[in-house]
Every structure is written in structure tokens, then in C-alpha cells.
Design a protein around this motif. Structure first.
Motif, mmCIF file in Angstrom:
data_model
loop_
_atom_site.group_PDB
_atom_site.id
_atom_site.type_symbol
_atom_site.label_atom_id
_atom_site.label_comp_id
_atom_site.label_asym_id
_atom_site.label_seq_id
_atom_site.Cartn_x
_atom_site.Cartn_y
_atom_site.Cartn_z
ATOM 1 N N GLN A 3 19.121 18.568 35.386
ATOM 2 C CA GLN A 3 19.503 19.730 36.185
ATOM 3 C C GLN A 3 18.752 19.665 37.507
ATOM 4 O O GLN A 3 17.531 19.749 37.536
ATOM 5 C CB GLN A 3 19.155 21.023 35.441
ATOM 6 C CG GLN A 3 19.533 22.292 36.193
ATOM 7 C CD GLN A 3 19.017 23.547 35.501
ATOM 8 O OE1 GLN A 3 17.885 23.585 35.044
ATOM 9 N NE2 GLN A 3 19.862 24.568 35.421
ATOM 10 N N LEU A 4 19.479 19.501 38.607
ATOM 11 C CA LEU A 4 18.866 19.430 39.925
ATOM 12 C C LEU A 4 18.692 20.832 40.495
ATOM 13 O O LEU A 4 19.580 21.684 40.379
ATOM 14 C CB LEU A 4 19.717 18.588 40.870
ATOM 15 C CG LEU A 4 19.892 17.116 40.470
ATOM 16 C CD1 LEU A 4 20.837 16.413 41.446
ATOM 17 C CD2 LEU A 4 18.552 16.388 40.421
ATOM 18 N N TYR A 199 7.717 19.933 34.337
ATOM 19 C CA TYR A 199 8.595 20.100 35.498
ATOM 20 C C TYR A 199 8.404 18.880 36.385
ATOM 21 O O TYR A 199 7.328 18.259 36.399
ATOM 22 C CB TYR A 199 8.228 21.371 36.268
ATOM 23 C CG TYR A 199 9.278 21.843 37.253
ATOM 24 C CD1 TYR A 199 10.514 22.307 36.823
ATOM 25 C CD2 TYR A 199 9.028 21.856 38.620
ATOM 26 C CE1 TYR A 199 11.464 22.765 37.724
ATOM 27 C CE2 TYR A 199 9.975 22.307 39.526
ATOM 28 C CZ TYR A 199 11.193 22.757 39.072
ATOM 29 O OH TYR A 199 12.145 23.216 39.970
ATOM 30 N N VAL A 200 9.455 18.530 37.121
ATOM 31 C CA VAL A 200 9.422 17.367 38.013
ATOM 32 C C VAL A 200 9.982 17.775 39.368
ATOM 33 O O VAL A 200 10.943 18.554 39.449
ATOM 34 C CB VAL A 200 10.245 16.194 37.420
ATOM 35 C CG1 VAL A 200 10.457 15.094 38.454
ATOM 36 C CG2 VAL A 200 9.559 15.630 36.170
ATOM 37 N N THR A 227 13.342 7.411 30.185
ATOM 38 C CA THR A 227 12.569 6.679 29.182
ATOM 39 C C THR A 227 11.387 7.500 28.683
ATOM 40 O O THR A 227 11.018 7.442 27.508
ATOM 41 C CB THR A 227 12.068 5.347 29.766
ATOM 42 O OG1 THR A 227 13.192 4.543 30.137
ATOM 43 C CG2 THR A 227 11.216 4.581 28.760
ATOM 44 N N SER A 228 10.800 8.286 29.569
ATOM 45 C CA SER A 228 9.649 9.106 29.201
ATOM 46 C C SER A 228 10.021 10.244 28.261
ATOM 47 O O SER A 228 9.139 10.865 27.645
ATOM 48 C CB SER A 228 8.991 9.685 30.457
ATOM 49 O OG SER A 228 9.742 10.789 30.978
ATOM 50 N N GLY A 229 11.309 10.538 28.167
ATOM 51 C CA GLY A 229 11.763 11.643 27.336
ATOM 52 C C GLY A 229 11.925 12.936 28.088
ATOM 53 O O GLY A 229 12.342 13.939 27.507
ATOM 54 N N TYR A 230 11.615 12.939 29.385
ATOM 55 C CA TYR A 230 11.764 14.176 30.160
ATOM 56 C C TYR A 230 13.243 14.492 30.350
ATOM 57 O O TYR A 230 14.034 13.633 30.736
ATOM 58 C CB TYR A 230 11.087 14.054 31.520
ATOM 59 C CG TYR A 230 11.182 15.343 32.320
ATOM 60 C CD1 TYR A 230 10.351 16.408 32.022
ATOM 61 C CD2 TYR A 230 12.121 15.500 33.330
ATOM 62 C CE1 TYR A 230 10.448 17.607 32.715
ATOM 63 C CE2 TYR A 230 12.222 16.682 34.039
ATOM 64 C CZ TYR A 230 11.385 17.736 33.725
ATOM 65 O OH TYR A 230 11.497 18.920 34.422
ATOM 66 N N SER A 231 13.602 15.731 30.090
ATOM 67 C CA SER A 231 15.001 16.134 30.241
ATOM 68 C C SER A 231 15.133 17.492 30.921
ATOM 69 O O SER A 231 16.189 18.119 30.868
ATOM 70 C CB SER A 231 15.693 16.186 28.872
ATOM 71 O OG SER A 231 15.027 17.104 28.002
ATOM 72 N N GLY A 232 14.039 17.971 31.545
ATOM 73 C CA GLY A 232 14.058 19.268 32.195
ATOM 74 C C GLY A 232 14.606 19.215 33.615
ATOM 75 O O GLY A 232 15.156 18.202 34.060
ATOM 76 N N LEU A 254 23.888 9.979 41.632
ATOM 77 C CA LEU A 254 23.085 9.170 40.727
ATOM 78 C C LEU A 254 22.886 9.874 39.389
ATOM 79 O O LEU A 254 23.008 9.278 38.321
ATOM 80 C CB LEU A 254 21.730 8.859 41.350
ATOM 81 C CG LEU A 254 21.658 7.780 42.421
ATOM 82 C CD1 LEU A 254 20.203 7.532 42.806
ATOM 83 C CD2 LEU A 254 22.286 6.477 41.927
ATOM 84 N N VAL A 255 22.547 11.150 39.449
ATOM 85 C CA VAL A 255 22.302 11.909 38.222
ATOM 86 C C VAL A 255 23.579 12.025 37.396
ATOM 87 O O VAL A 255 23.538 11.992 36.155
ATOM 88 C CB VAL A 255 21.720 13.296 38.580
ATOM 89 C CG1 VAL A 255 21.773 14.233 37.379
ATOM 90 C CG2 VAL A 255 20.285 13.149 39.064
#
Length: 258
Positions: A3-4, A199-200, A227-232, A254-255
Motif C-alpha cells: 500500500q503506497l 513502517y517503511v 523477502t524480509s516479510g514486510y507487507s505494510g 512497479l508495485v
């Protein structure tokens, strides 16, 4: 799919000064989320109305005031008072995260002592807003370009503090721009942080412009995040070099895997 969440203090300025109008412009550009800096100076009722009207979620806001924790006389009470005010706004706006920082380091004390004091400060902060539903996220920032003198400039040290606080309501904001400017290995930092990344945020480098305006390999970096598992959410905290609606297209594509 990530989610951007464009930062309405930086993007969609073409819509005018109003945060509410920028939310509407973000929604028109295909976003269902936005982030912002602090609530000071914003018409909160109008912003709330725009979020509700568009169905856009506010993903993060800054905690105010921005504190200098380590500088004498080291009075931290304004921070806790600011958390109270910030939580009220966040709850009004349906925002689940508040961003906190380390402030400037103090040259007269050992670095480790200062990091340990941040653990104490943020542990108290989490307890202070217990039951609010708000997560505090700690942001390390680069000292090479944007934030000279900041105490916390390493992702690993933010992770150390988060482990010390040891709360589900406290985590790390990983800003890929700051990390890249500091020369960190993105995949290694994400692996070390694990699920403490709550959060990123992203921007390209050099220049802190939109993804695609600099030298970051965005295909590879998005793969690192997956790969890190981040999905936020991913906050778009950059200074657009072109029209905002055009500046987001590359990262949107890209997303979306296009």
C-alpha cells in the motif's frame, strides 16, 4: 501488493496548501492512503472530512514537538504532553502510527548511555499512551546529508532500542532513503530487524526525489522488502522533481507488477 502512501506535506502541492485538498488529489491519482508530518498548522476537521469522503487512510503522522532528548536540562515532559495531543489527533483521523525521533546526540556523554536512555524514554512513552491503539515508530535518519548531528543514524541501533522497549506498540520506521545515504546493506538491515519494522518510507538518492529520479535499484529493493516479510504501507516521503501525479507512476507500476 504494498500500500503506497504519499506524504501530503511534500506531494500534490499542485492542489494547493490545504491538506484536505491534497488528500483529494492523492485519491484522484489512485491512492487509498496518505501520510503526513505533524498536525500543527493543519485544519484537522477539514482533513478528517476529506479522509472520510475519499475513503483514504492516514497511515502515519509525526509526534510533536520534535525533541532534543539529550541536550541539558533534558526535560522530557513536553514529549509526553505532546504524545497526549498527538494521540487525540491520530484517533480523530484514524491514524494508527506516530513517528518519533532521537533528536541530537550530546557530545559529552557516551553513545551507549544515550541509546539506553532512549529505551527508558520510549518505554515510558508507550506506557503513557497505553490503550490508545497508537503504535510509536522510531525513525533513524542519515547524518551525512539531511540531519547532521542526529543521534540515531543506524538502523541497527533503532532495532536495539525497539528490542529494549519490547512492546507490540513500539517499532522501527525503516526509511530506505536514509539507510541508503548511510551506506547500509538494505537486505542485511531488514533481516536483522525482522518484524520490528512497522513502517517503511522511500525516496531516491541522490536528491531525495521520486523513485526513478536517482540511482536506487527499485526492483531489487522492493524484492528485499518482500523477502524480509514486510507487507505494510510504504510512505512516499520525497521531494517530487516533476508534477506529483507523474512522479508516482513509476513506483505505482512497479508495485502493481507492471
Amino acid at each position: 501488493m504494498f500500500q503506497l502512501s504519499p506524504n501530503i506535506d511534500l506531494l500534490f502541492a499542485e492542489a494547493g496548501e490545504s491538506a484536505a485538498d491534497r488528500v483529494r488529489a492523492a485519491a484522484a491519482a489512485g491512492f487509498n492512503a496518505v501520510e503526513m508530518w505533524g498536525p500543527t498548522g493543519k485544519d484537522i476537521p477539514a482533513l478528517k472530512a476529506a479522509l472520510e469522503e475519499t475513503g483514504v487512510q492516514l497511515t502515519a503522522q509525526l509526534a510533536e514537538p520534535r525533541m532534543q532528548f539529550m541536550i541539558p536540562p533534558r526535560n522530557h515532559e513536553p514529549f509526553y504532553e505532546g504524545l497526549d495531543a498527538g494521540v487525540k489527533v491520530a484517533q480523530q483521523l484514524g491514524c494508527p502510527r506516530m513517528v518519533v525521533g532521537s533528536g541530537t546526540g550530546f557530545g559529552g556523554r557516551k553513545r551507549q548511555d544515550q541509546l539506553d536512555e532512549l529505551i527508558e524514554i520510549f518505554t515510558r512513552g508507550v506506557a503513557h499512551i497505553e490503550g490508545s491503539g497508537i503504535t510509536l515508530i522510531l525513525e533513524p535518519v542519515n547524518v551525512r546529508v539531511d540531519h547532521p548531528g542526529a543521534l540515531l543514524d543506524r538502523t541497527s541501533e533503532a532495532v536495539y532500542i525497539a528490542r529494549g522497549v519490547d512492546s507490540p506498540n513500539f517499532g522501527v520506521l525503516y526509511d530506505l532513503y536514509h539507510s541508503t545515504v548511510e551506506g547500509e546493506n538494505v537486505a542485511a538491515e531488514l533481516a536483522n530487524a525482522g518484524d520490528l519494522i512497522r513502517y517503511v518510507q522511500i525516496a531516491d538518492t541522490p536528491g531525495r526525489g521520486e523513485p526513478g529520479s536517482g540511482s536506487i535499484d527499485w526492483v531489487a529493493r522492493l524484492a528485499d522488502l518482500r523477502t524480509s516479510g514486510y507487507s505494510g504501507p510504504i510512505g512516499l516521503e520525497y521531494y517530487p522533481t516533476i508534477d506529483s501525479a507523474k512522479s508516482v507512476r513509476y513506483i505505482q507500476e512497479l508495485v502493481a507488477g507492471r
